[in-house]
Design an enzyme around this catalytic site. Structure first.
Site, PDB file in Angstrom:
ATOM      1  N   CYS A   1       0.828  -1.199   0.000  1.00  0.00           N
ATOM      2  CA  CYS A   1       0.000   0.000   0.000  1.00  0.00           C
ATOM      3  C   CYS A   1       0.866   1.253   0.000  1.00  0.00           C
ATOM      4  O   CYS A   1       1.305   1.713   1.059  1.00  0.00           O
ATOM      5  CB  CYS A   1      -0.933  -0.026   1.209  1.00  0.00           C
ATOM      6  SG  CYS A   1      -1.919   1.469   1.347  1.00  0.00           S
TER       7      CYS A   1
ATOM      8  N   CYS B   1      -0.579   4.138   2.043  1.00  0.00           N
ATOM      9  CA  CYS B   1      -0.471   4.029   3.510  1.00  0.00           C
ATOM     10  C   CYS B   1       0.961   4.292   3.966  1.00  0.00           C
ATOM     11  O   CYS B   1       1.181   4.958   4.973  1.00  0.00           O
ATOM     12  CB  CYS B   1      -0.834   2.626   3.989  1.00  0.00           C
ATOM     13  SG  CYS B   1      -2.299   1.935   3.270  1.00  0.00           S
ATOM     14  N   ASP B   2       1.939   3.744   3.246  1.00  0.00           N
ATOM     15  CA  ASP B   2       3.300   3.705   3.768  1.00  0.00           C
ATOM     16  C   ASP B   2       4.299   4.580   3.013  1.00  0.00           C
ATOM     17  O   ASP B   2       5.432   4.745   3.472  1.00  0.00           O
ATOM     18  CB  ASP B   2       3.801   2.250   3.772  1.00  0.00           C
ATOM     19  CG  ASP B   2       2.956   1.379   4.692  1.00  0.00           C
ATOM     20  OD1 ASP B   2       2.477   1.902   5.713  1.00  0.00           O
ATOM     21  OD2 ASP B   2       2.756   0.194   4.372  1.00  0.00           O
TER      22      ASP B   2
END
Ligand SMILES: Cc1cc2nc3c(=O)[nH]c(=O)nc-3n(C[C@H](O)[C@H](O)[C@H](O)COP(=O)(O)OP(=O)(O)OC[C@H]3O[C@@H](n4cnc5c(N)ncnc54)[C@H](O)[C@@H]3O)c2cc1C
Length: 327
Positions: free
Chosen positions: A152, A155-156
């Site tokens: 992701c 997200c990261d």
């Protein structure tokens, strides 16, 4: 609930899971599940929806959604799903945290186990469990997962702001994630196994025109390097057979998705990839009263708007099914 059973003179102690009866159960909280909940609520089916491990579904891991009608200025994916949830709640849907862990569709009412501790009995079941990311399957990818390996980027990616990163994949999702990373990271190395991408032309053009995305064609990932965190990747040019090391701080995997249909294996018809099969022009599965919508049954379009559209179909199909039963 705990019961004592006395049978043939022997006292046995049995733990019976709690059971609740509902009219219409929806499993999954992406665009398909929430749309089904909106329609089912308005049709008076009093739906109960279980969200699963990813409330809001896949759109919670993306940034801007520009192609969903009704948002002329675009909208952030997580916010869009909060809007969907609020709308379903306003219509009266009972939205709950919980994971479907087992199903028994052999008799009516259907039974769905939640979190391995409670059974829900339902007259109609709408499956909207979507899809999940696929991994390459390298031991090093697994070892460093969460320590620089991620599926992701949204997200990261932020954790690797201003650093060099790599992404593997050649489809629309890979392009979208590479473009996202290009806005926050110094350089993005995009690894493509063949000499062409699967992505739509518009996405390819955007990637190829982005100065800090370096596309490596004919490239296989051999190993993710690093002790406790990623510090590079070993790659192989499958045309020249040359191995090389690209120093990066993160490795993003964007090679596609797997339908979340394992619960229904051997019970519902599915194709070889695990996508549930619905009857043409409907959301009906091979079991009457069980309906499927969204990405779990769609390997072609896989968009929020198509998932929402099929969620609407599932609720209308469920309403007609229950109506015909006199419920
Ligand atoms: C990075 C990225 C960007 C995207 N961008 C766009 C875009 O810009 N526009 C667009 O239209 N589409 C986009 N998509 C595609 C879109 O997100 C999907 O097509 C859509 O989310 C599918 O909706 P769905 O409801 O079928 O399932 P999903 O969104 O996959 O949701 C599945 C739901 O099922 C739940 N679930 C799974 N198993 C269980 C279980 N056992 N019990 C209970 N619940 C369960 C999960 O928790 C989740 O809530 C993007 C996808 C990704 C990954």
């Amino acid at each position: 609930m705990h019961f004592f059973h006395i049978f043939a003179g022997i006292t046995t102690y049995r733990i019976m899971a709690e059971t609740e009866k509902v009219h219409c159960l929806i499993v999954g909280s992406g665009p398909a599940g929430y749309t089904a909940a909106i329609y089912a609520s308005r049709a008076g089916l009093n739906p109960v929806l279980y969200q699963g491990l990813q409330p809001g579904g896949q759109l919670t891991i993306t940034t801007e959604v520009e192609n969903y009608p009704g948002y002329p200025d675009g909208i952030m994916g997580p916010q869009m799903m909060i809007d969907f949830e609020k709308q379903a709640q306003r219509m009266g849907a009972d939205i709950r945290w919980g994971l479907a862990t087992k199903v028994d569709l052999s008799q009516r009412p259907f039974k769905v186990e939640i979190d391995e501790e409670k059974w829900i009995e339902t007259d109609a079941l709408i499956i909207a469990t979507g899809a999940s990311a696929k991994w390459l399957g390298l031991p090093s990818e697994q070892r460093l997962n969460g320590h620089g390996v991620s599926a992701c980027a949204v997200c990261d990616g932020f954790f690797f702001k201003g650093q060099d990163v790599a992404i593997v994949g050649a489809g629309d999702t890979a392009c979208e994630e590479a473009l996202y990373l290009s806005k926050i990271c110094s350089n993005v190395h995009m690894l493509i196994r063949r000499d062409e991408m699967r992505a739509s032309k518009v996405m390819q053009d955007r990637v190829l025109k982005t100065a800090n995305i370096n596309v490596h064609w004919n490239t296989d990932t051999v190993e993710v390097l690093g002790e406790n965190k990623v510090d590079g990747i070993k790659v192989l040019n499958n045309k020249t057979n040359e191995e090389s090391i690209i120093p990066v701080k993160a490795f993003f995997v964007a090679i596609g998705h797997e339908p979340n249909s394992v619960l229904f294996k051997g019970i519902l018809d599915m194709d070889e990839a695990g996508y549930l099969i619905t009857k043409a022009g409907s959301s009906k599965t091979n079991i009457e009263g069980v309906f499927a919508c969204g990405d779990v049954q769609d390997k072609i379009y896989r968009q929020a708007v198509t998932a929402a559209g099929s969620g609407c179909m599932a609720a209308l199909d469920a309403e007609r099914y229950l109506g015909a039963l006199g419920h």
